[in-house]
Scaffold this motif. Structure first.
Motif, PDB file in Angstrom:
ATOM      1  N   UNK A   1       0.818  -1.124   0.112  1.00 21.84           N
ATOM      2  CA  UNK A   1       0.049  -0.023   0.002  1.00 21.84           C
ATOM      3  C   UNK A   1       0.965   1.202  -0.192  1.00 21.84           C
ATOM      4  N   UNK A   2       0.318   2.478  -0.033  1.00 24.29           N
ATOM      5  CA  UNK A   2       1.201   3.560  -0.043  1.00 24.29           C
ATOM      6  C   UNK A   2       1.351   4.252   1.157  1.00 24.29           C
ATOM      7  N   UNK A   3       1.070   3.635   2.343  1.00 26.30           N
ATOM      8  CA  UNK A   3       0.941   4.066   3.640  1.00 26.30           C
ATOM      9  C   UNK A   3       1.490   3.165   4.658  1.00 26.30           C
ATOM     10  N   UNK A   4       2.583   3.573   5.295  1.00 27.82           N
ATOM     11  CA  UNK A   4       3.139   2.721   6.196  1.00 27.82           C
ATOM     12  C   UNK A   4       2.311   1.846   7.227  1.00 27.82           C
ATOM     13  N   UNK A   5       1.476   2.850   7.740  1.00 24.60           N
ATOM     14  CA  UNK A   5       0.696   2.539   8.931  1.00 24.60           C
ATOM     15  C   UNK A   5      -0.230   1.427   8.323  1.00 24.60           C
ATOM     16  N   UNK A   6      -0.796   1.738   7.185  1.00 23.22           N
ATOM     17  CA  UNK A   6      -1.913   0.917   6.626  1.00 23.22           C
ATOM     18  C   UNK A   6      -1.292  -0.623   6.314  1.00 23.22           C
ATOM     19  N   UNK A   7       0.082  -0.566   5.812  1.00 28.57           N
ATOM     20  CA  UNK A   7       0.636  -1.875   5.623  1.00 28.57           C
ATOM     21  C   UNK A   7       1.033  -2.638   6.903  1.00 28.57           C
ATOM     22  N   UNK A   8       1.383  -1.966   7.947  1.00 27.82           N
ATOM     23  CA  UNK A   8       1.839  -2.566   9.193  1.00 27.82           C
ATOM     24  C   UNK A   8       0.887  -2.856   9.984  1.00 27.82           C
ATOM     25  N   UNK A   9      -0.331  -2.554   9.844  1.00 28.99           N
ATOM     26  CA  UNK A   9      -1.642  -2.844  10.592  1.00 28.99           C
ATOM     27  C   UNK A   9      -2.212  -3.887   9.808  1.00 28.99           C
ATOM     28  N   UNK A  10      -1.893  -4.380   8.658  1.00 32.21           N
ATOM     29  CA  UNK A  10      -2.546  -5.381   7.814  1.00 32.21           C
ATOM     30  C   UNK A  10      -3.856  -4.915   7.054  1.00 32.21           C
ATOM     31  N   UNK A  11      -3.868  -3.550   6.763  1.00 28.80           N
ATOM     32  CA  UNK A  11      -4.913  -3.015   6.119  1.00 28.80           C
ATOM     33  C   UNK A  11      -4.711  -2.799   4.708  1.00 28.80           C
ATOM     34  N   UNK A  12      -3.530  -3.070   4.081  1.00 28.39           N
ATOM     35  CA  UNK A  12      -3.070  -2.803   2.723  1.00 28.39           C
ATOM     36  C   UNK A  12      -4.264  -3.453   1.626  1.00 28.39           C
ATOM     37  N   UNK A  13      -4.177  -2.554   0.763  1.00 31.40           N
ATOM     38  CA  UNK A  13      -5.045  -2.919  -0.283  1.00 31.40           C
ATOM     39  C   UNK A  13      -4.647  -4.301  -1.306  1.00 31.40           C
ATOM     40  N   UNK A  14      -3.451  -4.353  -1.128  1.00 30.93           N
ATOM     41  CA  UNK A  14      -2.916  -5.421  -2.189  1.00 30.93           C
ATOM     42  C   UNK A  14      -2.293  -6.537  -1.417  1.00 30.93           C
ATOM     43  N   UNK A  15      -2.509  -7.808  -1.780  1.00 27.98           N
ATOM     44  CA  UNK A  15      -2.127  -8.805  -1.026  1.00 27.98           C
ATOM     45  C   UNK A  15      -1.597 -10.127  -2.212  1.00 27.98           C
ATOM     46  N   UNK A  16      -0.448 -10.714  -1.720  1.00 26.06           N
ATOM     47  CA  UNK A  16      -0.104 -11.912  -2.785  1.00 26.06           C
ATOM     48  C   UNK A  16      -0.952 -12.897  -2.357  1.00 26.06           C
TER      49      UNK A  16
END
Length: 122
Positions: A98-113
């Motif tokens: 995702x574009x935001x670190x906090x979003x990624x770290x908290x598991x809320x990222x929009x894109x997943x493998x």
């Protein structure tokens, strides 16, 4: 952005693996990248994250000092180097973006493998 994780496998305790996550369909160096894992019967947990340039990394307490996350923006790929593996590292490992670190770290990222399975035998 599409993410493709690879590199998992079966390894004995003390062994090592390097996971890769290849991205496509977006401007890779716009994205913060992360690794998560989910062990059987457990919730998904944060493993590591890396900023857009690769200059800053973040780790969970359980992996800090042991795992190393890196990225190669020329190859649109991030890596997770995992030495000294333990049976408790057994899990499906997922990459996220995702574009935001906090979003990624908290598991809320929009894109997943799709995940790659790591099994560590004792």
């Amino acid at each position: 952005v599409q993410l493709q994780a690879s590199g998992g496998g079966l390894v004995q305790a003390g062994g090592s693996l390097r996971l890769s996550c290849a991205a496509s369909g977006g401007t890779f160096d716009n994205y913060v990248m992360g690794w998560f894992r989910q062990a059987p019967g457990r919730e998904r947990e944060f493993v590591a994250a890396i900023n857009w340039s690769g200059g800053v990394t973040y780790y969970a307490d359980s992996t800090k000092g042991r795992f190393t996350m890196s990225r190669d923006n020329s190859k649109n790929t991030v890596y997770l180097q995992m030495p000294s593996l333990k049976p408790e590292d057994t899990a499906v490992y997922y990459c996220a973006a995702d574009r935001d670190l906090k979003i990624v770290v908290t598991g809320q990222g929009n894109y997943w493998g799709q995940g790659t399975l790591v099994t560590v035998s004792s």
